[in-house]
Design an enzyme around this catalytic site. Structure first.
Site, PDB file in Angstrom:
ATOM      1  CG  ASP A   8      -1.772   1.184   1.375  1.00  0.00           C
ATOM      2  OD1 ASP A   8      -2.426   1.556   0.382  1.00  0.00           O
ATOM      3  OD2 ASP A   8      -1.790   1.781   2.465  1.00  0.00           O
ATOM      4  CG  ASP A  10      -1.828   7.872   1.092  1.00  0.00           C
ATOM      5  OD1 ASP A  10      -1.130   8.849   1.407  1.00  0.00           O
ATOM      6  OD2 ASP A  10      -2.489   7.804   0.051  1.00  0.00           O
ATOM      7  CG  ASP A 165      -2.134   2.363   6.433  1.00  0.00           C
ATOM      8  OD1 ASP A 165      -2.726   3.322   6.963  1.00  0.00           O
ATOM      9  OD2 ASP A 165      -2.174   2.141   5.215  1.00  0.00           O
TER      10      ASP A 165
END
Length: 221
Positions: A8, A10, A165
């Protein structure tokens, strides 16, 4: 044996959520909606912009929604000029390169933001394969972005590892059958573990990650 890594962007390759929070807070405040970090974490983080705006600002027309999103992302880019990779991220990429592993970026970030961030992180040449939520039929938490990424790299889920996250990202990767490492930059570790993350770490320097990578032949879905 491990064949591919999926990242991922961000909150994973860079800790951008404080900047996104500030941009959302500023623009929503202009419209009379005050948000705090708990609101951001539970209602905004990891989701696609059109879905967020439709839920939070249902009175906006499609054109007004697009204008709001463009303003928000423009403000984020203004704030994000000093981005740095999360600790250890470059070491993991170098480790993967040294072992001939494939890897790809899988993100809900708008394409302009993704390319801006990769440039700011000096990773613009690192990811030959990118799957962005706005470019496929469904973004995270749907498993589709990861299924597309698996197909593009020509690898199986059981021989892959994803780094995420957010709850939506973990749901997406786990839903595609990929063993997933949670990065606890934006959400409590227990939340990511409950959603199926095999391991949750603060950053890529965590020794537990390197134990996992070096014993990756034993990974199971």
């Amino acid at each position: 044996m491990l064949a591919a890594l999926f990242f991922d962007l961000d909150g994973t390759l860079a800790d951008t959520d404080p900047l996104h929070f500030q941009a959302w807070q500023e623009l929503l405040d202009e419209l009379g909606l005050a948000i705090d970090r708990t609101f951001y974490r539970t209602r905004i983080s990891g989701r696609l912009n059109p879905d967020i705006v439709k839920e939070l600002l249902p009175a906006l027309s499609p054109e007004e929604s697009n204008q709001f999103i463009e303003r928000k992302e423009g403000r984020f880019r203004e704030l994000a000029t000093g981005l740095a990779p999360l600790a250890g991220a470059l070491d993991v990429l170098n480790w993967a390169n040294g072992r001939g592993l494939k890897y790809a970026l899988v993100s809900n970030a708008p394409s302009e933001n993704a390319r801006f961030m990769l440039g700011a992180l000096k990773l613009e040449k690192a990811f030959a394969t990118m799957v962005l939520g706005e470019e496929v039929a469904a973004g995270k938490p749907d498993p589709l972005p990861y299924r597309v990424a698996l197909e593009r790299l020509g690898v199986s889920a059981s021989r892959s590892l994803a780094f995420e996250d957010s709850p939506s990202g973990v749901r997406s990767a786990v839903g595609a059958g990929i063993p997933t490492v949670g990065i606890a930059t934006t959400h409590p570790p227990e939340n990511l573990l409950e959603l199926g993350a095999k391991l949750v770490i603060p950053d890529f320097d965590d020794p537990r990650l390197w134990v996992l990578l070096r014993s990756a032949g034993s990974l199971e879905c």
